[in-house]
Each structure stands twice: as C-alpha cells, then as structure tokens.
Design a protein around this motif. Structure first.
Motif, PDB file in Angstrom:
ATOM      1  N   MET A  64       8.909  28.408 -24.427  1.00 26.68           N
ATOM      2  CA  MET A  64       8.531  28.896 -23.106  1.00 26.68           C
ATOM      3  C   MET A  64       8.146  27.785 -22.134  1.00 26.68           C
ATOM      4  N   VAL A  65       7.652  26.661 -22.625  1.00 28.83           N
ATOM      5  CA  VAL A  65       7.228  25.583 -21.732  1.00 28.83           C
ATOM      6  C   VAL A  65       8.399  24.662 -21.408  1.00 28.83           C
ATOM      7  N   SER A  66       9.021  24.126 -22.459  1.00 28.23           N
ATOM      8  CA  SER A  66      10.098  23.161 -22.223  1.00 28.23           C
ATOM      9  C   SER A  66      11.480  23.776 -22.386  1.00 28.23           C
ATOM     10  N   SER A  67      11.541  25.091 -22.619  1.00 20.43           N
ATOM     11  CA  SER A  67      12.801  25.833 -22.684  1.00 20.43           C
ATOM     12  C   SER A  67      13.724  25.312 -23.778  1.00 20.43           C
ATOM     13  N   GLY A  68      13.153  25.002 -24.933  1.00 21.85           N
ATOM     14  CA  GLY A  68      13.940  24.494 -26.043  1.00 21.85           C
ATOM     15  C   GLY A  68      14.774  25.581 -26.704  1.00 21.85           C
ATOM     16  N   CYS A  69      16.081  25.395 -26.690  1.00 27.14           N
ATOM     17  CA  CYS A  69      16.971  26.407 -27.279  1.00 27.14           C
ATOM     18  C   CYS A  69      16.854  26.465 -28.796  1.00 27.14           C
ATOM     19  N   GLU A  70      16.644  25.293 -29.424  1.00 28.76           N
ATOM     20  CA  GLU A  70      16.539  25.302 -30.886  1.00 28.76           C
ATOM     21  C   GLU A  70      15.273  26.013 -31.341  1.00 28.76           C
ATOM     22  N   LYS A 159       5.666  17.672 -23.610  1.00 24.28           N
ATOM     23  CA  LYS A 159       6.706  18.313 -22.798  1.00 24.28           C
ATOM     24  C   LYS A 159       6.019  19.088 -21.675  1.00 24.28           C
ATOM     25  N   TYR A 160       6.738  19.212 -20.531  1.00 19.23           N
ATOM     26  CA  TYR A 160       6.144  19.841 -19.355  1.00 19.23           C
ATOM     27  C   TYR A 160       6.904  21.116 -18.992  1.00 19.23           C
ATOM     28  N   ASN A 161       6.192  22.005 -18.358  1.00 17.55           N
ATOM     29  CA  ASN A 161       6.779  23.293 -17.998  1.00 17.55           C
ATOM     30  C   ASN A 161       7.919  23.095 -16.999  1.00 17.55           C
ATOM     31  N   THR A 162       8.982  23.848 -17.204  1.00 19.50           N
ATOM     32  CA  THR A 162      10.153  23.740 -16.330  1.00 19.50           C
ATOM     33  C   THR A 162      10.004  24.514 -15.025  1.00 19.50           C
ATOM     34  N   ASN A 163       8.890  25.249 -14.879  1.00 17.26           N
ATOM     35  CA  ASN A 163       8.670  26.038 -13.664  1.00 17.26           C
ATOM     36  C   ASN A 163       7.972  25.188 -12.605  1.00 17.26           C
TER      37      ASN A 163
END
Length: 413
Positions: A64-70, A159-163
């Motif tokens: 949810m924060v860094s939008s990691g697909c794995e 890691k930082y939020n993508t929003n």
C-alpha cells in the motif's frame, strides 16, 4: 494498482497473525520476468527470493505504501495454495460488497483483460475498508516505512508513499488528505500485441470541517501536451478537494425529534398530535444556500436546497396512541432525487377519553342510513305501548266499576 486495495482487505480479514513471517518464493516473482510485456517493469518493494525476515505487516506496507506488486503475490501465496485461490476470495468479497462491474484477475492490478472495475465499485470497496477494516487506513496513510535488511540492503531501507497528496514536499500536498492508493501505467498491450495509452488512477480520502470525502478518479492522462509525464490524477484530487471544502458545508436538514407535522386525534384526551422525526438527517449543501438559510433567505420550500415532503399514514388517527408510534414519513428530495426517508412518529402518548369515545360512538350512529328509520320505528313502538297501556287501564277500570255495581246490588238484597 488500486486493485491492491482489495488485496489488502482480503489479507487483513484472513490473516490470523500479521506479525508472522512469510515465505518469499520465486513463484511470487516469476510473472514479472516472463514474456508478458504488461508485467515487465512492475513497481516492487525490492523484496528478495528466500528473504526470511519479512512479516505479513511488512508486505502490507510494501503493497500500500510503495505499491510493490510482488508484495501482493507473497501475501496471496502465504494465505492460499495458489494466487488464483486468493483472487477468488477478492472476487467473492467484491460481490458481497455489491460491486456489479468489477472483476479481479491478479493481486496487483497490472493489465489483464479481465481485471477491471468502475469508480463507483471502487468507492464501495474503499468505503468498506475505511469503515470496517481495522489497520487499513493506518497502513495506507503512512508516508514512509522502514523495511528489514536483505542482501541488497544490508542496513534496511525506506520506501515512501506513492500518493503525492500526503507528501509535504509535493506541489499537491493537502494536510487533510489521508491514503489510500495510486495507480499508473504509461501504456499496455492487448492480446494481439497492440499498444494502448495508459493512464493514472487515484483513490484518496479527506477529512476536514467535520466531514469526510472519498474520491475515486480513473484514466487521467499519463502525459501532458508536451509528452512529458504529469500527475493529472493528483491535480484533479487537489482541485476537487479544495473546491469541495470551499463550496460546500455540512448542514443538518432535519434534527432528531424535530416537529414536522400535526394530525387530528379522535376519541382522545387531546384532539391534535405533533409528529416528530425519528432520526436526524445531515448532508452537504452549497455554502451560499446554507448561508442564505441562516439569514432567513431560504425559509420556504421554494428556496431551500432540500425539499421536504410529508406523507401521513392517516388523515385522522384514533386514540389511544403510543409515543414513538410510526404515523408517517418525511422524504428529503434534492434536485428531484430522493436522498433520504425518515419515519415520523408520535411525539407523545394520548390516552382514550371515555366521554369523547361515547360521544363519538353516538355520533357515528346518527351517521348510519338506518338510524332514522329505526328511530321512527322505536317511536311507533313507544306510542303503541302507550295506547295498549291506556286500553288495558280502561278495561280494568270498567271491570272494577262493574264489580262495584254488582256488590251494591247484592248489599240491597
């Protein structure tokens, strides 16, 4: 990537221990290294195959924060036997929430033909997560997260939020915006290999002045007119929130126990009864209309933004009446659309008046078609009784006189 909202929901509702360690296998990573062009270059959390110090919670923050697909695949394979089994849970949950135009095909949202949704369905999903799923908003509203060490990051890494709306260094930062999830893809390829332009999606929430918005936007352009990357979805959310909070206010249209109507009461100790609203109703209305109401400019139904329509169950009610008894409804209509219905209930109890009851019963008799014929017949019966009584009395007097004469004759003899 807004697919990850549902991935997080299913994980949070099905994981018994978020602090437990997860297995990170190649089966969670393989699809990103295959021949599918839509899966190449996926955003990741930099997790590594065989890493043994990750927890479910770490993966949720990575999702949810860094939008990691794995991270989505790792969660799926640790909670279910296969990714497909986990995705089935995602689709089941969507159906439970009333989503009619949503189908998930993976855990991360990378393009697949049968992975789709709508803005309204995504609102339903996000509203559920916001209201009913503990920890969801805390995770999605986190600006940065420290991940544990691995081979490529022996000291751990952040890691930082993508929003961008929750990043203080962003041009789109708004301090009252919280979470939820971004999504973006510059282009995608259909099954025939044809290239299509992508876009940006964004789901966010905002809290200010005592009320909350959930905003969902889809398919914002990925590039500007100069073919440069630009975050139009963030710009849209920024402008919409600023406009909404400046243009609308939260207003109480109907208070709890507000007097809304009166009805006539028959056979009661009181002949009038007030009806009050069982519940309050509050909504957002344009600020200028709300200010007009406060100044007395919108005191009648023709100028009020919300029209109120009262429907009574009965024109007149008959006592006794219990306090709280439902006797009507109040409909709130905004711009021709019904937005709320509230029960109207008795403001107090009214007991039956015996005097009024008897009088009403008497009056009801006079209103019947047979009352006057019956009254005439009763009068005739009374007259007949009087005449009969008079005739009998006359006969008795005559017999008494006759006996008296006979007695006198006998006494002379």
């Amino acid at each position: 990537s807004i697919t990850k909202i549902m991935t997080a929901i299913v994980t949070l509702e099905n994981c018994p221990d978020l602090n437990a360690k997860v297995r990170v296998g190649s089966d969670a990573m393989n699809e990103f290294w295959g021949d599918d062009l839509n899966k190449r270059g996926a955003s990741t959390c930099a997790f590594e195959i065989g890493q043994d110090n990750l927890t479910y919670m770490d993966c949720l923050y990575g999702l949810m924060v860094s939008s990691g697909c794995e991270a989505g695949n790792i969660l799926a394979l640790n909670l279910c036997d296969t990714i497909e089994d986990f995705v089935a849970l995602m689709n089941k949950k969507a159906q439970e929430l009333g989503c009619e135009d949503t189908h998930f095909a993976n855990t991360h949202g990378l393009w697949e033909e049968d992975n789709y949704t709508t803005a309204y369905d995504m609102y339903l999903i996000t509203r559920y997560a916001y209201d009913r799923v503990p920890k969801f908003m805390d995770i999605s509203d986190t600006y940065s997260y420290q991940f544990p060490a691995n081979d490529n990051n022996p000291d751990g890494y952040t890691k930082y939020n993508t929003n961008p709306l929750i990043s203080a260094s962003s041009d789109f930062y708004l301090e009252y915006v919280h979470g939820v999830k971004t999504g973006s893809i510059d282009e995608y390829y259909d099954k025939d290999g044809t290239t299509h332009p992508g876009g940006r999606t964004l789901v966010s929430t905002a809290q200010k002045n005592g009320f909350t918005y959930i905003l969902v936007t889809l398919q914002a352009p990925f590039y500007n007119e100069n073919n440069e990357k630009y975050n139009y979805s963030a710009l849209d959310h920024y402008n919409l929130y600023e406009w909404a909070y400046k243009s609308f206010v939260y207003s109480t249209v109907v208070s709890e126990n507000e007097i809304c109507a009166e009805v006539n009461v028959e056979q009661g100790e009181n002949d009038r009864l007030q009806l009050v609203s069982r519940n309050p109703f509050t909504t957002i209305i344009p600020k200028d209309l709300a200010e007009g109401e406060e100044n007395g400019d919108a005191s009648n139904s023709s100028t009020s933004p919300v029209q109120k329509k009262v429907t009574l169950m009965y024109d007149n009610i008959i006592a006794p009446v219990e306090k709280g008894e439902v006797l009507g409804k109040l409909e709130m209509i905004y711009q021709g659309e019904l937005v709320q219905t509230i029960d109207l209930v008795a403001a107090k109890s009214i007991e039956r008046s015996q005097v009024a009851y008897i009088a009403d019963r008497a009056n009801s008799l006079t209103d019947t078609s047979w009352f006057f014929p019956l009254l005439v017949l009763l009068g005739l019966c009374i007259v007949a009784q009087i005449i009969l009584h008079s005739v009998r009395r006359r006969k008795l007097l005559q017999e008494a006189r006759k006996r008296e004469r006979m007695r006198r004759r006998n006494s002379y003899k």
